[in-house]
Design a protein around this motif. Structure first.
Motif, PDB file in Angstrom:
ATOM      1  N   PRO A  39       0.801  -1.230   0.000  1.00 17.34           N
ATOM      2  CA  PRO A  39       0.000   0.000   0.000  1.00 17.34           C
ATOM      3  C   PRO A  39       0.827   1.270   0.000  1.00 17.34           C
ATOM      4  O   PRO A  39       0.502   2.237  -0.695  1.00 17.34           O
ATOM      5  CB  PRO A  39      -0.833  -0.134   1.286  1.00 17.34           C
ATOM      6  CG  PRO A  39      -0.937  -1.605   1.528  1.00 17.34           C
ATOM      7  CD  PRO A  39       0.370  -2.172   1.052  1.00 17.34           C
ATOM      8  N   GLU A  97       2.078   1.994  -3.492  1.00 15.33           N
ATOM      9  CA  GLU A  97       1.019   2.561  -4.330  1.00 15.33           C
ATOM     10  C   GLU A  97       0.801   4.037  -4.007  1.00 15.33           C
ATOM     11  O   GLU A  97       0.627   4.866  -4.911  1.00 15.33           O
ATOM     12  CB  GLU A  97      -0.284   1.792  -4.139  1.00 15.33           C
ATOM     13  CG  GLU A  97      -0.383   0.546  -4.982  1.00 15.33           C
ATOM     14  CD  GLU A  97      -1.816   0.068  -5.111  1.00 15.33           C
ATOM     15  OE1 GLU A  97      -2.744   0.903  -5.175  1.00 15.33           O
ATOM     16  OE2 GLU A  97      -2.015  -1.164  -5.152  1.00 15.33           O
ATOM     17  N   PRO A 126      -5.052  -1.170  -9.691  1.00 13.94           N
ATOM     18  CA  PRO A 126      -4.840  -2.144  -8.614  1.00 13.94           C
ATOM     19  C   PRO A 126      -5.148  -3.581  -9.026  1.00 13.94           C
ATOM     20  O   PRO A 126      -5.919  -3.829  -9.957  1.00 13.94           O
ATOM     21  CB  PRO A 126      -5.824  -1.669  -7.530  1.00 13.94           C
ATOM     22  CG  PRO A 126      -6.166  -0.258  -7.870  1.00 13.94           C
ATOM     23  CD  PRO A 126      -6.086  -0.183  -9.361  1.00 13.94           C
ATOM     24  N   ARG A 156      -6.760   3.094  -6.012  1.00 20.42           N
ATOM     25  CA  ARG A 156      -6.917   2.181  -4.875  1.00 20.42           C
ATOM     26  C   ARG A 156      -7.789   2.820  -3.793  1.00 20.42           C
ATOM     27  O   ARG A 156      -8.674   2.159  -3.228  1.00 20.42           O
ATOM     28  CB  ARG A 156      -5.555   1.818  -4.296  1.00 20.42           C
ATOM     29  CG  ARG A 156      -5.596   1.044  -2.981  1.00 20.42           C
ATOM     30  CD  ARG A 156      -5.890  -0.413  -3.150  1.00 20.42           C
ATOM     31  NE  ARG A 156      -4.799  -1.091  -3.815  1.00 20.42           N
ATOM     32  CZ  ARG A 156      -4.767  -2.414  -4.011  1.00 20.42           C
ATOM     33  NH1 ARG A 156      -5.758  -3.173  -3.596  1.00 20.42           N
ATOM     34  NH2 ARG A 156      -3.738  -2.966  -4.642  1.00 20.42           N
ATOM     35  N   THR A 172     -11.239   1.298  -2.574  1.00 15.72           N
ATOM     36  CA  THR A 172     -11.381   0.892  -1.186  1.00 15.72           C
ATOM     37  C   THR A 172     -12.623   1.517  -0.549  1.00 15.72           C
ATOM     38  O   THR A 172     -13.373   0.833   0.166  1.00 15.72           O
ATOM     39  CB  THR A 172     -10.120   1.295  -0.381  1.00 15.72           C
ATOM     40  OG1 THR A 172      -9.000   0.564  -0.900  1.00 15.72           O
ATOM     41  CG2 THR A 172     -10.289   0.967   1.093  1.00 15.72           C
TER      42      THR A 172
END
Length: 366
Positions: free
Chosen positions: A288, A291, A303, A356, A360
């Motif tokens: 993470p 990214e 992703p 991402r 999420t």
């Protein structure tokens, strides 16, 4: 949040252990691959199972996540026998709730052979049953995955089809839709299939790495020749500039496809990257924090939750529609991936957040 179920396995004849983690059941079923590697770790398997749950949720698929692994060298002399015994041990889960697919160092053909040897007609019957399809009808549709397209089975192309759709969508977002220059890390099932499909789409594969070497050709590598000479995930040294494997990260390209391992590179590698965008074809291809750093550096990342969902979406095509043939399955995968990515990228542009982060929030809000 802890996984729903964790089963540890010990082979009765060989010094091999294994683990099956079911993260969640949704509508009574879960899906996830089975890997074979000497360094299989129960905690990583649990993380991958959780990632599978989120991957299904990214496309609103009514399926939970799972993952399994056997801790042994891929070239173990008793590999086939160990695999058969493991599948026999977990057969009740396969029959009722776990849809099994290939993963690191396994193929669907190998898994299906082993399953047939222990009396399992299909490794994905649980999904068909959960959707109210009689076994004969589901098996009729499932046969589309065994069918060949240009010498490749649909099984072999369903995951790479998502990677192609993700790569082309990223090319459009980068305003580089024609003659896309692509570098690929990984020459296994995912990397090989992606190279084939992207070359067919008119992309130039300018760098391609296995775990030993990276082949580079600014005018584009001869993908058919490399595929013909590929053995066990290793590329042949044909007419190309041969460099160390990690040179793929520095290749001058539009899109870098990570199709090999989890956590493919670290933050310190970012300044040396030669790409404008990254496609995470491997599960958990980037940490993470990497990214986040790529987003801050202006490198667009698709992703893994989107780019590596081809397997699940191909099975969705079997129960959510009525495919007339194998090509319909791959077309379904590419349509679904392209549409979802375009939506996520539009939200990312509008909010300034990474793809991402947008994804999420959508998953957690469901």
């Amino acid at each position: 949040m802890a996984a729903l179920l964790k089963i540890e396995y010990r082979d009765p004849l060989e010094p091999v252990t294994g683990v099956l983690v079911i993260d969640r059941l949704v509508d009574g079923v879960c899906a996830g691959g089975l890997r074979i590697a000497a360094d299989v770790d129960a905690d990583e398997i649990a993380a991958l199972a959780r990632n599978m749950t989120r991957k299904q949720a990214a496309f609103a698929l009514p399926v939970g996540g799972a993952k399994a692994g056997l801790r042994m060298a891929p070239d173990h002399p008793a590999r086939a026998a160990v695999l058969r015994r493991f599948l026999a041990a977990v057969a009740p889960f396969i029959e009722r709730c776990w849809s099994v697919g290939p993963d690191l160092n396994t193929t669907m053909a190998e898994l299906q052979r082993a399953a047939g040897d222990v009396g399992l007609p299909c490794l994905k019957l649980a999904v068909g049953r959960s959707r109210g399809l009689a076994d004969p009808e589901f098996l009729r549709r499932y046969a589309f995955l065994d069918a060949a397209i240009d010498g490749w089975s649909v099984h072999a192309l369903r995951a790479p089809a998502a990677v192609r759709a993700a790569t082309l969508a990223l090319g459009r977002a980068l305003a580089r839709p024609a003659g896309l220059r692509v570098a690929i890390q990984g020459a296994g099932a995912m990397g090989g299939g992606a190279a084939y499909l992207l070359a067919r789409a008119g992309c130039r594969v300018v760098a391609w790495a296995d775990d030993v070497r990276c082949l580079v050709a600014d005018a584009g590598l001869d993908v058919p020749a490399l595929l013909a000479g590929r053995r066990d995930g290793r590329l042949p040294e044909l007419a190309a500039d041969v460099r160390p494997s990690d040179a793929v990260l520095r290749a001058d390209c539009d899109v870098l496809i990570l199709a090999a391992v989890s956590r493919a590179f670290v933050i310190d590698d970012i300044p040396r990257l030669g790409c404008a965008g990254v496609v995470e074809a491997a599960n958990l291809a980037l940490a993470p924090e990497v990214e986040d750093a790529l987003h801050a550096a202006g490198v667009l990342v698709i992703p893994d939750l989107l780019a590596s969902a081809g397997g699940s979406l191909a099975v969705e095509a079997l129960y959510a529609g009525a495919p007339d043939g194998p090509a319909d399955v791959l077309a379904h995968v590419e349509r679904r991936v392209a549409a979802r990515i375009e939506h996520v990228l539009a939200d990312s542009r509008a909010t300034g957040r990474s793809p991402r982060a947008v994804l999420t929030e959508a998953i957690d809000g469901r």
